[in-house]
Design an enzyme around this catalytic site. Structure first.
Site, PDB file in Angstrom:
ATOM      1  N   LYS A 168       0.837  -1.193   0.000  1.00 20.93           N
ATOM      2  CA  LYS A 168       0.000   0.000   0.000  1.00 20.93           C
ATOM      3  C   LYS A 168       0.876   1.249   0.000  1.00 20.93           C
ATOM      4  O   LYS A 168       1.892   1.301   0.701  1.00 20.93           O
ATOM      5  CB  LYS A 168      -0.921  -0.023   1.225  1.00 20.93           C
ATOM      6  CG  LYS A 168      -1.975   1.083   1.254  1.00 20.93           C
ATOM      7  CD  LYS A 168      -2.886   0.902   2.473  1.00 20.93           C
ATOM      8  CE  LYS A 168      -3.942   1.993   2.575  1.00 20.93           C
ATOM      9  NZ  LYS A 168      -4.842   1.790   3.732  1.00 20.93           N
ATOM     10  N   SER A 195      -9.643   2.037   2.986  1.00 17.39           N
ATOM     11  CA  SER A 195      -8.762   2.745   2.076  1.00 17.39           C
ATOM     12  C   SER A 195      -7.816   1.828   1.304  1.00 17.39           C
ATOM     13  O   SER A 195      -7.203   2.240   0.321  1.00 17.39           O
ATOM     14  CB  SER A 195      -7.942   3.770   2.863  1.00 17.39           C
ATOM     15  OG  SER A 195      -7.129   3.129   3.844  1.00 17.39           O
ATOM     16  N   SER A 234      -9.949  -0.553   7.207  1.00 15.92           N
ATOM     17  CA  SER A 234      -9.427  -0.368   5.853  1.00 15.92           C
ATOM     18  C   SER A 234      -8.686  -1.555   5.264  1.00 15.92           C
ATOM     19  O   SER A 234      -8.279  -1.507   4.110  1.00 15.92           O
ATOM     20  CB  SER A 234      -8.512   0.869   5.813  1.00 15.92           C
ATOM     21  OG  SER A 234      -9.257   2.042   6.022  1.00 15.92           O
TER      22      SER A 234
END
Length: 485
Positions: free
Chosen positions: A79, A154, A178
């Site tokens: 990420k 996210s 997330s």
């Protein structure tokens, strides 16, 4: 995609026996990305030249023989709010679009030491603030099961890349859900560890008392392997927990006979899609068939969780993001009139609408005259929520419920209604406030979109959570389903 459907253990064995090379794995990863990335948009930056060079060196090591770890040579995604030395880290924000870190986050370093190859950096909601991946400053990521729908957020890029077979596994971050929510939306496994089990050093801070790094994988066993690699105490993180890290894979026995499951009535009440509720009830029947027992329980302060979370998380974000001022980090506005004008213009140009919304809310709740009424009260509610879990865990081994109240919604459907968007995290936020571990595993489908089952455990009882998840997975077929791309 068949190669990327294999368990990590199977790939490891093929590498060990010479049936596969690391170069072939990396080639397959980039070929799949080339084939699907235009449709999905999971990546922000690719690491192709370095990844191929690393693969060549690893193949030379394999030729010399010797034991290699299970993650050796496996393509992975990271990420884009987890810093990677020499590989651009943007947090999906214009503020950091040219940030090239000079060090690795501890989690990134541990993956590297385990032999995993970082294929690239994955898209997210800007600074991890959002639940749909529509808040990225560069482009949205789309759900591999239906490209008109969001992948969740996210960590939407992290989930979509695994679901689409672009990488074997990825790292995400979880502040209020997330990792788990996008895992549910994309039909994969997502594990949020106990707060402090995995170092936050090198994770660009959103809400420091909530942020956790964890794995997204295609199955529970792989999640255990990745967690094994990244967990452990880190002196560079003042919130890192100095606890023993057990062998998580040894817990994957498939046996849950006598397991006591609590099912919160608050997680199956108003606002939960009937199809999601039915999938959870079906999962509980699977557990019953394996010898586990379940009872309805109550987490009475759940209704206050979202309000408490957004006050606390936004307050911490307001503080953490103060460093982005146009002087120390990131973009700098041109031709400011003075220093204050430089701050104002740089932050106005660099931050997107959702980040600004949360900074303003957090600054307000921390301001003189409002701190006691909002921030302090939210901290007290957080304690009550943690106490709710502690009481349930006195009698039950795990808590089971839905990961998200609905399957993935359509892109653009909720982006203009932040309050509705925030409600999608109603089942995940209480867990984050309590700092305890939870995993999402696929448990059904609705209109061609996956549904996630959330399994929650006491602090540092990842082994119990993984055992319960693995046993369910072994007795169902949901995790074997793949999107058609």
């Amino acid at each position: 995609m068949a190669l990327f459907d294999l368990r990590l253990q199977d790939v490891h064995n093929k590498l060990k026996d010479g049936q596969l090379s690391v170069t072939e794995l990396v080639d397959a990863s980039y070929a799949r990305i080339k084939e699907t990335e235009e449709a999905i948009g999971a990546f922000l930056t690719l690491n192709e030249e370095k990844a191929r060079s690393t693969a060549t060196g690893m193949d030379e090591q394999l030729a010399k023989g010797g034991e290699r770890g299970l993650l050796f040579g496996l393509p992975a995604g990271v990420k884009d709010n987890i810093v990677t030395e020499g590989l651009r880290t943007t947090c999906a924000s214009r503020f950091l679009e040219n940030y090239d870190p000079i060090y690795d986050a501890t989690a990134s370093r541990k993956l590297k030491e385990a032999g995993a190859i970082t294929i690239g950096k994955l898209n997210l909601d800007e600074f991890a603030m959002g639940g749909s991946n529509e808040n990225s400053s560069f482009h949205p990521t789309r759900n591999p099961w239906n490209r008109d729908h969001v992948p969740g957020g996210s960590s939407g890029g992290s989930a979509a890349s695994v679901a689409a077979g672009q990488v074997y596994f990825s790292l995400g971050s979880d502040t209020g859900g997330s990792i788990r929510q996008p895992a549910a939306y994309c039909g994969i496994v997502g594990l949020k560890p106990t707060y402090g089990l995995v170092s936050r050093f090198g994770l660009v801070a959103f809400a420091s008392s909530l942020d956790s790094i964890g794995p997204l994988t295609k199955n529970v066993e792989d999640a255990a392997y990745v967690l094994q690699a990244i967990a452990g105490y880190d002196k560079n993180d003042s919130t890192s927990a100095n606890v023993d890290v057990p062998d998580y894979t040894s817990a994957l026995s498939g046996d849950v006979k006598g397991l006591r499951i609590g099912v919160p009535k608050e997680y199956l009440g108003e606002g939960i899609d009937p199809r999601v509720k039915q999938a959870v009830m079906d999962a509980l029947r699977v557990y019953e068939s394996m010898g586990a027992t379940w009872e309805e329980v109550s987490l009475p302060h759940t209704e206050y969780a979202i309000a408490a979370y957004y006050l606390l998380a936004s307050s911490e974000a307001s503080s953490n993001l103060a460093r982005f001022d146009g002087v120390r980090y990131g973009v700098r506005a041109d031709n400011p009139d003075n220093l204050i004008d430089l701050y104002r213009k740089s932050r106005s140009q660099g931050f997107g609408p959702e980040v600004k919304r949360r900074i303003m809310l957090g600054t307000y709740s921390l301001s003189s005259g409002y701190y006691d009424a909002y921030y302090l009260k939210a901290q007290k509610v957080r304690t009550l929520i943690k106490n709710d879990f502690d009481e349930v865990f006195k009698q039950y081994d795990v808590i089971v419920g839905p990961t998200a109240p609905t399957p993935a919604f359509r892109i653009g459907e909720q982006v203009d209604n932040p309050l509705t968007m925030y409600l999608n995290d109603i089942c995940t936020i209480p867990v984050s406030l309590a700092g305890i571990p939870a995993i999402s595993v696929p448990c059904g489908m609705a209109d061609g979109l996956p549904i996630g089952l959330q399994i929650i455990g006491p602090a540092f009882q990842e082994s119990t959570v993984l055992r319960a998840a693995h046993a369910y997975e072994a007795n169902t077929e949901h995790h074997k389903l793949r999107p058609s791309l």
